[in-house]
Motif scaffolding. Structure first.
Motif, short mmCIF file in Angstrom:
data_model
loop_
_atom_site.label_atom_id
_atom_site.label_comp_id
_atom_site.label_asym_id
_atom_site.label_seq_id
_atom_site.Cartn_x
_atom_site.Cartn_y
_atom_site.Cartn_z
N UNK A 38 133.40 12.60 -15.50
CA UNK A 38 134.24 13.39 -16.41
C UNK A 38 134.35 14.85 -15.97
N UNK A 39 133.69 15.20 -14.84
CA UNK A 39 133.66 16.58 -14.32
C UNK A 39 133.06 17.56 -15.33
N UNK A 40 132.12 17.07 -16.12
CA UNK A 40 131.42 17.89 -17.11
C UNK A 40 130.11 18.38 -16.49
N UNK A 41 130.19 19.39 -15.65
CA UNK A 41 129.03 19.84 -14.87
C UNK A 41 127.98 20.53 -15.73
N UNK A 42 128.40 21.23 -16.76
CA UNK A 42 127.43 21.85 -17.66
C UNK A 42 126.63 20.77 -18.37
N UNK A 43 127.33 19.75 -18.86
CA UNK A 43 126.64 18.63 -19.50
C UNK A 43 125.74 17.89 -18.53
N UNK A 44 126.17 17.79 -17.28
CA UNK A 44 125.37 17.13 -16.25
C UNK A 44 124.04 17.85 -16.05
N UNK A 45 124.09 19.16 -15.96
CA UNK A 45 122.86 19.93 -15.77
C UNK A 45 121.92 19.77 -16.96
N UNK A 46 122.46 19.77 -18.17
CA UNK A 46 121.64 19.57 -19.36
C UNK A 46 121.01 18.17 -19.36
N UNK A 62 120.31 16.30 -16.68
CA UNK A 62 119.25 16.26 -15.66
C UNK A 62 117.99 16.95 -16.16
N UNK A 63 118.17 18.12 -16.80
CA UNK A 63 117.00 18.85 -17.32
C UNK A 63 116.29 18.03 -18.39
N UNK A 64 117.06 17.42 -19.29
CA UNK A 64 116.45 16.57 -20.32
C UNK A 64 115.73 15.38 -19.72
N UNK A 65 116.31 14.80 -18.67
CA UNK A 65 115.69 13.65 -18.01
C UNK A 65 114.37 14.06 -17.36
N UNK A 121 120.64 14.81 -27.31
CA UNK A 121 120.71 14.39 -25.91
C UNK A 121 119.46 13.60 -25.53
N UNK A 122 118.29 14.07 -25.93
CA UNK A 122 117.05 13.35 -25.63
C UNK A 122 117.06 11.97 -26.26
N UNK A 123 117.56 11.88 -27.48
CA UNK A 123 117.65 10.58 -28.16
C UNK A 123 118.57 9.64 -27.40
N UNK A 124 119.72 10.17 -26.94
CA UNK A 124 120.65 9.34 -26.17
C UNK A 124 120.03 8.86 -24.88
#
Length: 461
Positions: free
Chosen positions: A87-95, A97-100, A236-239
């Motif tokens: 989806x080219x959502x790079x900000x969401x991608x970084x969040x 990865x950090x959550x993971x 996000x953590x729950x997802x």
């Protein structure tokens, strides 16, 4: 200088070409990863004898359960990463990865404690023969000490695969395989550390592969994580846990089924265990291309779902199934022709012992080789569902595997003798396929209907 040169967008281009060439380096990487296991087995089997080989076999499923849980979490987390990237959502991608990373660290610590506490009780519960119990326990103690290292590698490799980079994990495995081979020979043959030396070599090699992947992630331009990205996001953590937990449970329940099979096998004596173990070590080679196509499908489906391109998912699935079946037939034929010679590399002892163990090993290998297409369809279909964000139905298929595997292991040897245990795996694959194929057909039909109703926006699903 940071670069994203190995990142690959799988929402454009021919599906078969994208999937195959994404899977190809993963196959090579998995081959090098299997080299860990094969070298451990060859060195231990040839240098330390049949009892040491049986000890590796007794530890197999307990070790695989922990590894499967780790891989389940990592793969589950990567689904959201692939969708964000598509989806080219790079900000969401970084969040994401950090959550993971945070969740993976917490999970690794919990697994480390639990695995060390349960190692001996599980071996005793499985009725591991006294002759191999202490060696198997030593192997598990050392391998489990490296759980944080194994988790780090798997999460980092999953990040790279989610972004379409299948080559870096390959290079990491090449480095790790070289380290593992050298340390196996040094620790076991030179230092005389026995089965513990083989375990230590594997953990050190995994650490090298993890560091290699970490450097690759740090070089990706849009993957620079900041303190802001690590802020706790409960939803996000729950997802992420909703994606990761079912996959971890799925792998765990499959491993429990394997333990029950091992329990039955342990009652057939050391030579049978040694032969069964030799083929189980080749199981990884049989499955190399299947897991690689699976990783490719999680990334391909996840990215295209994120981009809202449902028809490409369907086209990619048809291409992947065809390629997987053709590959499985080629591997199966090769194993039928050369399998006995390869198995002979793992087994040493008196001529009578070698012959008895080889007969067991080749019979088991033949059964799996003939039925290999069933396993490949399983991996492709399960991974496609996971890429769609559905980890529950794949988990249900894991339960079906458990029922079929354990039911066969418990009942069939009593009807046709100890060789009945060889059919536990293939019947487990068949049970899972029934659920997975049906689920995929229903799921893809629903997505196509949703696409026609305009459920997908500019940034995907």
């Amino acid at each position: 200088m940071k670069t994203a040169s190995r990142v690959q967008n799988m929402t454009e281009g021919k599906p078969l070409k994208l999937i195959f060439f994404f899977a190809l380096p993963l196959m090579a990487g998995n081959a090098f990863q299997q080299l860990y296991t094969l070298v451990d087995t060859m060195v231990v089997g040839q240098a330390l004898g049949v009892n040491a080989l049986a000890a590796l076999g007794a530890a197999d499923w307990t070790n695989w359960m922990i590894l499967g849980i780790i891989q389940g979490f990592a793969q589950g987390f990567s689904i959201k990463m692939a969708q964000d990237f598509g989806a080219k959502n790079y900000e969401g991608l970084r969040e994401t990865v950090a959550g993971a990373v945070v969740l993976a660290a917490a999970s690794a610590l919990g697994l480390l404690l639990g695995a060390q506490l349960l190692a001996k009780p599980l071996l005793v519960l499985l009725q591991t023969p006294d002759a191999v119990l202490q060696s198997a326990l030593l192997y598990l103690r050392i391998v489990f000490a490296g759980i944080p290292v194994v988790m780090a590698y798997n999460v980092l490799a999953s990040v790279l695969r989610a972004l379409g980079d299948g080559r870096t994990p390959l290079y990491a495995m090449v480095v790790a395989a070289g380290v593992n081979v050298a340390l196996d020979l040094l620790f076991v043959l030179v230092f005389g550390w026995g089965i513990g030396g083989a375990a230590a070599a594997t953990i050190i090699a995994q650490a090298c592969s993890g560091l290699f992947c970490l450097q690759a992630v740090r070089r990706i331009a849009f993957m620079t994580l900041t303190r802001k990205d690590f802020r706790i996001n409960g939803s996000l953590c729950l997802l992420l846990m909703k994606l990761g937990l079912p996959m971890a449970f799925q792998n765990a329940i499959i491993a429990v089924g394997g333990m029950i099979v091992q329990f039955v096998v342990n009652g057939f004596g050391v030579l049978f265990i040694a032969g069964f173990t030799a083929t189980n070590k080749l199981y990884g080679l049989l499955e190399i291309a299947a897991t690689s196509f699976g990783y490719a499908m999680v990334t391909y489906v996840g990215q295209n779902l994120g981009a809202g391109k449902v028809e490409r998912i369907s086209r990619g699935m048809r291409a992947a199934v065809a390629a997987a079946i053709a590959t499985s037939v080629a591997i199966g034929v090769a194993m039928l022709l050369a399998g006995r010679m390869i198995l002979g590399l793992f087994i040493s002892g008196t001529p009578e012992e070698v012959t008895a163990a080889l007969d067991v090993a080749y019979h088991y290998l033949s059964v799996m080789s003939v039925c290999l297409p069933v396993l490949y369809v399983l991996h492709v279909t399960r991974s496609a569902l996971q890429g769609m964000g559905d980890t529950v139905l794949p988990m249900v298929s894991g339960i079906a595997e458990f029922v079929m595997r354990t039911g066969t292991a418990i009942l069939l040897p009593g009807l046709i003798g100890e060789n009945g245990i060889f059919y536990a795996e293939v019947l487990a694959w068949m049970g899972a396929d029934v659920i997975l194929v049906t689920s995929y057909l229903v799921r893809i039909r629903g997505l196509k209907s949703c696409a026609l109703r305009g459920c997908f926006g500019k940034e995907g699903y």
